[in-house]
Design a protein around this motif. Structure first.
Motif, short mmCIF file in Angstrom:
data_model
loop_
_atom_site.label_atom_id
_atom_site.label_comp_id
_atom_site.label_asym_id
_atom_site.label_seq_id
_atom_site.Cartn_x
_atom_site.Cartn_y
_atom_site.Cartn_z
N HIS A 125 18.19 4.06 -7.40
CA HIS A 125 18.18 4.21 -8.85
C HIS A 125 17.00 5.10 -9.23
O HIS A 125 15.94 5.02 -8.59
CB HIS A 125 18.06 2.84 -9.53
N THR B 98 14.78 5.01 -11.47
CA THR B 98 13.53 4.35 -11.89
C THR B 98 13.20 3.09 -11.10
O THR B 98 12.04 2.72 -10.99
CB THR B 98 13.60 3.98 -13.38
N ASN B 99 14.21 2.43 -10.54
CA ASN B 99 13.93 1.16 -9.88
C ASN B 99 14.98 0.87 -8.80
O ASN B 99 15.93 0.13 -9.04
CB ASN B 99 13.89 0.02 -10.89
N SER B 100 14.80 1.46 -7.63
CA SER B 100 15.73 1.22 -6.54
C SER B 100 15.61 -0.22 -6.06
O SER B 100 14.55 -0.84 -6.17
CB SER B 100 15.46 2.19 -5.38
N LEU B 101 16.71 -0.75 -5.51
CA LEU B 101 16.74 -2.16 -5.15
C LEU B 101 17.04 -2.35 -3.67
O LEU B 101 17.87 -1.64 -3.09
CB LEU B 101 17.83 -2.88 -5.97
#
Length: 293
Positions: free
Chosen positions: A237, A239-242
């Motif tokens: 993502h 902004t905020n990969s998981l």
């Protein structure tokens, strides 16, 4: 040593597994502290990856938690032994923690399974294609080129002494999306076919006519392990990969990948004879798109 403020994915994963084992064994944090000869705060920091645990203490803890010998036990011990350093350190001037986590995770995976709906997977990209992709979002051209070098360096796991197994399902849209111009795309599609000659690689194209199922899956990577309990799902993502590690998530994405593979065309096989392509397959579709550019 003070607790670290930004543990790596490996450190977070080891801590999460220890907490899961402790809870499954029905042991309290106080009991874990007694086993470790430490206080409750230290146990909490270990379980969040903020403090390391020595191999000797980890071995004792795993036995007390009822973890039997086997790939899972060995995998946890190996995670405690690693220090997070590797070839990726040469790119510390450019990459951030998430990128280092990916490189480290790839270095210890046994199989990589990926689905890409809009671009060619990073592990199969040419340098000029990778640069064009990164320049679309990175204003600093030098930084984009440096990150492209890092992306190509990650591809070593496919061609090293013990190459990882790699399976990719690439949506047909990725073959048509213009990245860097027609010449760049032709060379990229040729590279896709060339990489498919490697015995450890399987590439399939998900065609438009297969329907909408792929639209519900987005881009993801499944990192396989000798111990199924230590597999990981990665969702990129902006902004905020998981990093997902719950069993339910692993099962869900494994089923997704297998369904995508079932709906996709037969794998690319550049060594097959031309007459074997009488029916539509991944190779014939890639060739058709490449010749049309």
């Amino acid at each position: 040593m003070a607790p670290r403020s930004n543990p790596s994915e490996r450190q977070r994963r080891l801590g999460a597994e220890l907490r899961r084992l402790r809870v499954r064994a029905g042991l309290s944090g106080e009991r874990a502290a007694a086993i470790l000869d430490a206080d409750r705060a230290r146990v909490s920091n270990i379980e969040t990856g903020r403090i390391d645990v020595s191999r000797n203490r980890l071995h004792k803890v795993l036995q007390e938690y009822g973890c039997p010998p086997g790939p899972y036990f060995d995998g946890l011990m190996a995670m405690a032994q690693e220090n997070g350093r590797g070839w990726w350190d040469e790119f510390n001037d450019t990459i951030g923690p998430a990128a280092r986590d990916l490189a480290e995770l790839e270095s210890r995976s046994t199989v990589l399974r990926t689905h890409e709906p809009l671009v060619i997977p990073g592990m199969l990209q040419t340098e000029e294609y990778a640069r064009a992709v990164l320049e679309a979002t990175e204003k600093d051209r030098r930084r984009a080129h440096r990150y492209a070098e890092f992306r190509l360096a990650r591809q070593r796991v496919l061609t090293g002494e013990s190459p990882v197994m790699y399976r990719a399902v690439v949506h047909e849209a990725a073959l048509h999306t213009q990245v860097g111009g027609a010449a760049v795309m032709r060379r990229q599609l040729l590279r896709l076919m060339e990489m498919s000659r490697l015995p450890n690689l399987t590439v399939q194209v998900y065609p438009f006519e297969a329907g909408i199922y792929a639209a519900h899956t987005q881009s993801f990577v499944l990192y396989g392990s000798a111990a199924p309990e230590l597999e990981t799902v990665y969702l990129e993502h902006p902004t905020n990969s998981l990093f997902l590690r719950d069993v339910s998530h692993l099962d869900e994405y494994t089923k997704m990948f297998e369904r995508l593979s079932e709906l996709a065309l037969a794998p690319v096989d550049p060594e097959s004879a031309p007459e074997s392509h009488a029916s539509r397959d991944s190779l014939s579709l890639i060739q058709h798109v490449m010749y049309a550019l």
